[in-house]
Scaffold this motif. Structure first.
Motif, PDB file in Angstrom:
ATOM      1  N   VAL A  13     -20.455  34.593  20.624  1.00 58.58           N
ATOM      2  CA  VAL A  13     -19.119  35.620  20.370  1.00 58.58           C
ATOM      3  C   VAL A  13     -18.871  35.261  18.774  1.00 58.58           C
ATOM      4  O   VAL A  13     -18.505  34.016  18.487  1.00 58.58           O
ATOM      5  CB  VAL A  13     -18.080  35.021  21.195  1.00 58.58           C
ATOM      6  N   LEU A  14     -18.793  36.276  18.299  1.00 61.11           N
ATOM      7  CA  LEU A  14     -18.498  36.214  16.897  1.00 61.11           C
ATOM      8  C   LEU A  14     -16.911  36.509  16.720  1.00 61.11           C
ATOM      9  O   LEU A  14     -16.325  37.779  17.283  1.00 61.11           O
ATOM     10  CB  LEU A  14     -19.058  37.361  15.969  1.00 61.11           C
ATOM     11  N   SER A  20     -25.155  29.283  28.050  1.00 60.54           N
ATOM     12  CA  SER A  20     -24.491  28.760  26.994  1.00 60.54           C
ATOM     13  C   SER A  20     -23.704  29.680  26.304  1.00 60.54           C
ATOM     14  O   SER A  20     -23.715  31.107  26.569  1.00 60.54           O
ATOM     15  CB  SER A  20     -25.280  28.066  26.023  1.00 60.54           C
ATOM     16  N   VAL A  21     -22.331  29.473  25.965  1.00 64.84           N
ATOM     17  CA  VAL A  21     -21.474  30.184  24.944  1.00 64.84           C
ATOM     18  C   VAL A  21     -21.375  29.669  23.507  1.00 64.84           C
ATOM     19  O   VAL A  21     -20.930  28.293  23.850  1.00 64.84           O
ATOM     20  CB  VAL A  21     -20.171  30.546  25.853  1.00 64.84           C
ATOM     21  N   THR A  22     -21.554  30.344  22.432  1.00 65.88           N
ATOM     22  CA  THR A  22     -21.079  29.554  21.338  1.00 65.88           C
ATOM     23  C   THR A  22     -20.093  30.652  20.568  1.00 65.88           C
ATOM     24  O   THR A  22     -20.589  31.747  20.608  1.00 65.88           O
ATOM     25  CB  THR A  22     -22.535  29.504  20.325  1.00 65.88           C
ATOM     26  N   VAL A  23     -19.166  30.037  19.950  1.00 63.60           N
ATOM     27  CA  VAL A  23     -18.113  30.927  19.325  1.00 63.60           C
ATOM     28  C   VAL A  23     -18.293  30.695  17.911  1.00 63.60           C
ATOM     29  O   VAL A  23     -18.340  29.309  17.463  1.00 63.60           O
ATOM     30  CB  VAL A  23     -16.855  30.752  19.907  1.00 63.60           C
ATOM     31  N   ILE A  24     -18.344  31.612  16.956  1.00 61.32           N
ATOM     32  CA  ILE A  24     -18.588  31.434  15.656  1.00 61.32           C
ATOM     33  C   ILE A  24     -17.236  31.955  14.874  1.00 61.32           C
ATOM     34  O   ILE A  24     -16.847  33.007  15.279  1.00 61.32           O
ATOM     35  CB  ILE A  24     -19.782  32.264  15.091  1.00 61.32           C
ATOM     36  N   GLY A  25     -16.539  31.224  14.253  1.00 61.20           N
ATOM     37  CA  GLY A  25     -15.488  31.592  13.386  1.00 61.20           C
ATOM     38  C   GLY A  25     -15.721  31.426  12.028  1.00 61.20           C
ATOM     39  O   GLY A  25     -15.994  30.320  11.482  1.00 61.20           O
ATOM     40  N   ARG A  26     -14.729  32.088  10.993  1.00 57.11           N
ATOM     41  CA  ARG A  26     -15.199  31.723   9.589  1.00 57.11           C
ATOM     42  C   ARG A  26     -13.849  31.043   9.298  1.00 57.11           C
ATOM     43  O   ARG A  26     -13.894  30.258   8.343  1.00 57.11           O
ATOM     44  CB  ARG A  26     -14.465  33.361   8.914  1.00 57.11           C
ATOM     45  N   ILE A  72     -17.571  25.416  25.822  1.00 56.27           N
ATOM     46  CA  ILE A  72     -17.792  26.288  24.831  1.00 56.27           C
ATOM     47  C   ILE A  72     -17.855  25.383  23.432  1.00 56.27           C
ATOM     48  O   ILE A  72     -17.211  24.778  23.318  1.00 56.27           O
ATOM     49  CB  ILE A  72     -16.311  27.118  24.645  1.00 56.27           C
ATOM     50  N   VAL A  73     -19.053  26.093  22.960  1.00 51.16           N
ATOM     51  CA  VAL A  73     -19.343  25.567  21.649  1.00 51.16           C
ATOM     52  C   VAL A  73     -18.921  26.306  20.404  1.00 51.16           C
ATOM     53  O   VAL A  73     -18.791  27.515  20.450  1.00 51.16           O
ATOM     54  CB  VAL A  73     -20.744  25.405  21.471  1.00 51.16           C
ATOM     55  N   PHE A  74     -18.307  25.481  19.518  1.00 48.85           N
ATOM     56  CA  PHE A  74     -17.698  26.369  18.381  1.00 48.85           C
ATOM     57  C   PHE A  74     -18.545  26.036  17.066  1.00 48.85           C
ATOM     58  O   PHE A  74     -19.014  24.915  16.749  1.00 48.85           O
ATOM     59  CB  PHE A  74     -16.249  25.800  18.085  1.00 48.85           C
ATOM     60  N   LYS A  75     -18.784  26.879  16.203  1.00 49.10           N
ATOM     61  CA  LYS A  75     -19.340  26.815  14.944  1.00 49.10           C
ATOM     62  C   LYS A  75     -18.373  27.594  14.041  1.00 49.10           C
ATOM     63  O   LYS A  75     -18.211  28.537  13.790  1.00 49.10           O
ATOM     64  CB  LYS A  75     -20.594  27.675  14.909  1.00 49.10           C
ATOM     65  N   MET A  76     -17.719  26.404  13.463  1.00 48.47           N
ATOM     66  CA  MET A  76     -16.610  26.875  12.593  1.00 48.47           C
ATOM     67  C   MET A  76     -16.785  27.115  11.128  1.00 48.47           C
ATOM     68  O   MET A  76     -17.921  26.498  10.634  1.00 48.47           O
ATOM     69  CB  MET A  76     -15.406  26.177  12.966  1.00 48.47           C
ATOM     70  N   ASN A  77     -16.013  27.539  10.261  1.00 49.72           N
ATOM     71  CA  ASN A  77     -16.343  27.835   8.896  1.00 49.72           C
ATOM     72  C   ASN A  77     -17.735  28.450   8.440  1.00 49.72           C
ATOM     73  O   ASN A  77     -18.584  28.046   7.858  1.00 49.72           O
ATOM     74  CB  ASN A  77     -16.375  26.408   8.220  1.00 49.72           C
ATOM     75  N   ASN A  78     -17.808  29.514   9.535  1.00 50.83           N
ATOM     76  CA  ASN A  78     -19.263  29.886   9.479  1.00 50.83           C
ATOM     77  C   ASN A  78     -19.214  31.535  10.006  1.00 50.83           C
ATOM     78  O   ASN A  78     -18.098  31.979   9.721  1.00 50.83           O
ATOM     79  CB  ASN A  78     -20.182  29.374  10.502  1.00 50.83           C
TER      80      ASN A  78
END
Length: 585
Positions: free
Chosen positions: A321-322, A341-347, A373-379
């Motif tokens: 999820v972007l 799996s669910v990965t959330v990407i946030g800037r 839920i997995v987060f990939k932030m600053n990305n």
């Protein structure tokens, strides 16, 4: 002279008349003076069979204090909400007509009650809905206070059962040659159409929408993707047909020509209008990266998007999820227990930072991580990668990391649907929004605009013009536009109210503005708190709450600011809840 180019059966065969209201009109009770008080019922309801009604004593007048509301049983037939205000007793339905919230736990305003869950407002004298979300009004019951202090309520049995009242509308009069066109069959357009009829408009009402569905509850698109559109409709086709509202579904407006007062449609029709309400909303957008057009890269805006996402979910799938707005987080929360799996990407560094700030946003992230839920932030996303068959296989992040992805949901914002107005002469801002005044008029007095596309005054922010895309506010715009279109002048008194529920935890927010600081009252770690947001002058511009059971404090804040009141940080120092006592005072 015939001047309407689109002819339908609604132009024929209707006499000019109004249908009788379907519920008991609730007139003001007399101030208590220990004489018998009687609310006279209309002759039409007096003539109805007595066995359609139930009447009984529900309480003593001493059972309620001034500015207090309680629910009472009316025999074995159901409950009523009784309110004492200004020395008078009133009785209405007990549940919000939107999702059934108990109104006794809501906020009592001056002459109205506000739902604690989502902020809908109902007039205590008429039961009419005045702020949204929702569509139906409350039943309003006759109240008598006897000499001995008994408070007696008379109610229609069916309304006690349904707790809703669908207002009867004016019918089409073939002699009324006026045509009001509504462009956009979303929440704003839907409420505008029926409010026109509620307020006595007997000309043509034409509702045009580009989706192949009647107006529906878009709120559930990311909250319950398995719900079919027939379960979400605000009104069915029978309602529109019965009330002479013409629906043109699956049709786009391609041009608006104010000089000739015409709306040009994708099906070839040109409709002459006397007044037009434009509420075309917005379209979810994708970011422009390689692979964004792959089949399994989608958005989550409408019921078709939701149905597609639902069809892709199984325990072998990996979802990316972007976006870390409400839309993105709701989509992630819905999917996480249905896929691998669910990965959330946030800037940003935490989700929802522009709304709640870094501290609360960080706690929400921690909470969602605890749910898997997995987060990939600053990305961000650099590209979407397909397999040999052309299906989405993985995504590459801005930092070079490759993630397995069978489905990518982009929740990164939207584009306002005003492109068709570019040659109309209507003033359009760079972001596609349309400036409107407090009556929702554009620079053409017979052209109104509302919902997502309207850059409209917000009463709780000193009438600063703001573009806000939210369901409840869009419905409110639709109602207010209708009043002004029929000449019943009403200025906006908008107070934004947002909400979501993630894994059973409710988040509420009311207000607007760029906060520079916040104060948290309660337990952030336990996610049971109220947060106050301040501007540069330490003025409270918004509040939010979080908890397993939604309380009324955000609804109370909405009512407080609707009354034109405000507070500052210093007012919270000794007692953070002291401002609640100022409501209605």
């Amino acid at each position: 002279m015939f001047r309407k180019l689109l002819v339908t059966p609604f132009q024929r065969g209707f006499s000019r008349k109004f249908q009788t209201m379907g519920s008991i009109n609730c007139k003001k009770s007399s101030t208590i003076d220990h004489e018998t008080e009687t609310n006279k019922m209309p002759a039409s309801t007096q003539q109805e069979p007595n066995n359609d009604f139930v009447e009984g004593v529900v309480c003593k007048e001493t059972d309620l204090n001034e500015n207090e509301m309680k629910t009472f049983e009316l025999g074995d037939h159901g409950k009523v909400l009784v309110v004492k205000q200004h020395g008078q007793f009133k009785a209405v339905g007990t549940k919000c007509s939107h999702y059934g919230a108990p109104l006794v736990t809501g906020s009592l305003g001056d002459g109205r009650v506000r739902c604690p869950w989502h902020g809908a407002c109902f007039n205590l004298t008429t039961g009419d809905i005045e702020d949204f979300p929702g569509a139906d009004s409350l039943p309003c019951y006759q109240v008598n206070v006897e000499k001995n202090g008994d408070v007696k309520v008379r109610a229609r049995k069916t309304e006690l059962e349904t707790n809703k009242r669908v207002k009867k509308l004016a019918l089409r009069d073939n002699n009324d040659e006026r045509t009001f066109v509504i462009v956009g069959a979303g929440p704003s357009g839907a409420i505008c159409a029926e409010t026109l009829r509620q307020e006595g408009f007997t000309g043509r009402v034409v509702l045009v929408g580009d989706e192949p569905y009647l107006p529906y509850d878009r709120i559930k698109v990311t909250k319950a993707m398995n719900v079919t559109v027939d379960k979400l409709l605000i009104r069915d086709q029978t309602y529109y047909d019965t009330n002479s509202i013409e629906t043109m579904i699956g049709v786009k407006a391609t041009e608006l020509v104010p000089s000739t007062k015409e709306v040009v449609l994708s099906n070839g029709y040109r409709i002459k209008y006397d007044k037009v309400f434009v509420a075309t909303g917005s379209s979810a957008r994708k970011i422009d990266i390689p692979g964004a057009d792959l089949k399994n890269v989608c958005v989550a805006r409408n019921v078709d998007d939701a149905a597609f996402i639902q069809s892709q979910l199984n325990k072998d799938k990996h979802v990316v999820v972007l976006g870390v707005s409400f839309i993105g987080l709701e989509a992630a929360a819905y999917c996480v227990d249905k896929v691998a799996s669910v990965t959330v990407i946030g800037r940003d560094n935490v989700p929802l930072k522009p709304v709640f700030g870094a501290t609360i946003g960080g706690r929400i992230q921690k909470f969602l991580e605890s749910k898997g839920i997995v987060f990939k932030m600053n990305n961000g996303l650099k590209k979407c990668i397909s397999d040999d068959a052309g299906n989405l296989n993985s995504v590459e992040l801005n930092d070079g990391e490759i993630l397995k992805a069978d489905l990518c949901v982009m929740g990164v914002g939207s584009t306002l649907n005003t492109e068709f107005l570019k040659n109309s002469g209507i003033n359009i801002n760079k972001n596609g929004s349309i400036d409107v005044n407090e009556y929702l008029q554009t620079n053409f007095e017979d052209v109104f605009a509302g919902g997502d596309i309207a850059n409209a005054p917000v009463f709780s922010s000193n009438n600063e013009k703001v573009t806000i895309g939210h369901y409840g506010l869009a419905q409110y715009h639709g109602r207010m536009a209708a009043f002004n279109m029929v000449g019943k002048t009403k200025a906006l008194k908008a107070v934004p109210f947002f909400w979501t529920t993630l894994f059973g935890v409710s988040f509420r927010y009311s207000g607007h503005g760029k906060a520079v600081d916040s104060m948290i009252v309660g337990d952030l770690e336990k996610m049971d708190y109220t947060a106050y947001f301040f501007d540069n002058n330490d003025k409270v511009i918004a509040i939010s709450s979080c908890g397993p059971t939604p309380g009324p404090i955000v609804a109370s804040w909405a009512e407080f600011t609707t009354q034109g009141k405000t507070i500052y940080r210093k007012d919270l120092e000794s007692d953070a809840n002291a401002w609640l006592k100022q409501i209605n005072n």
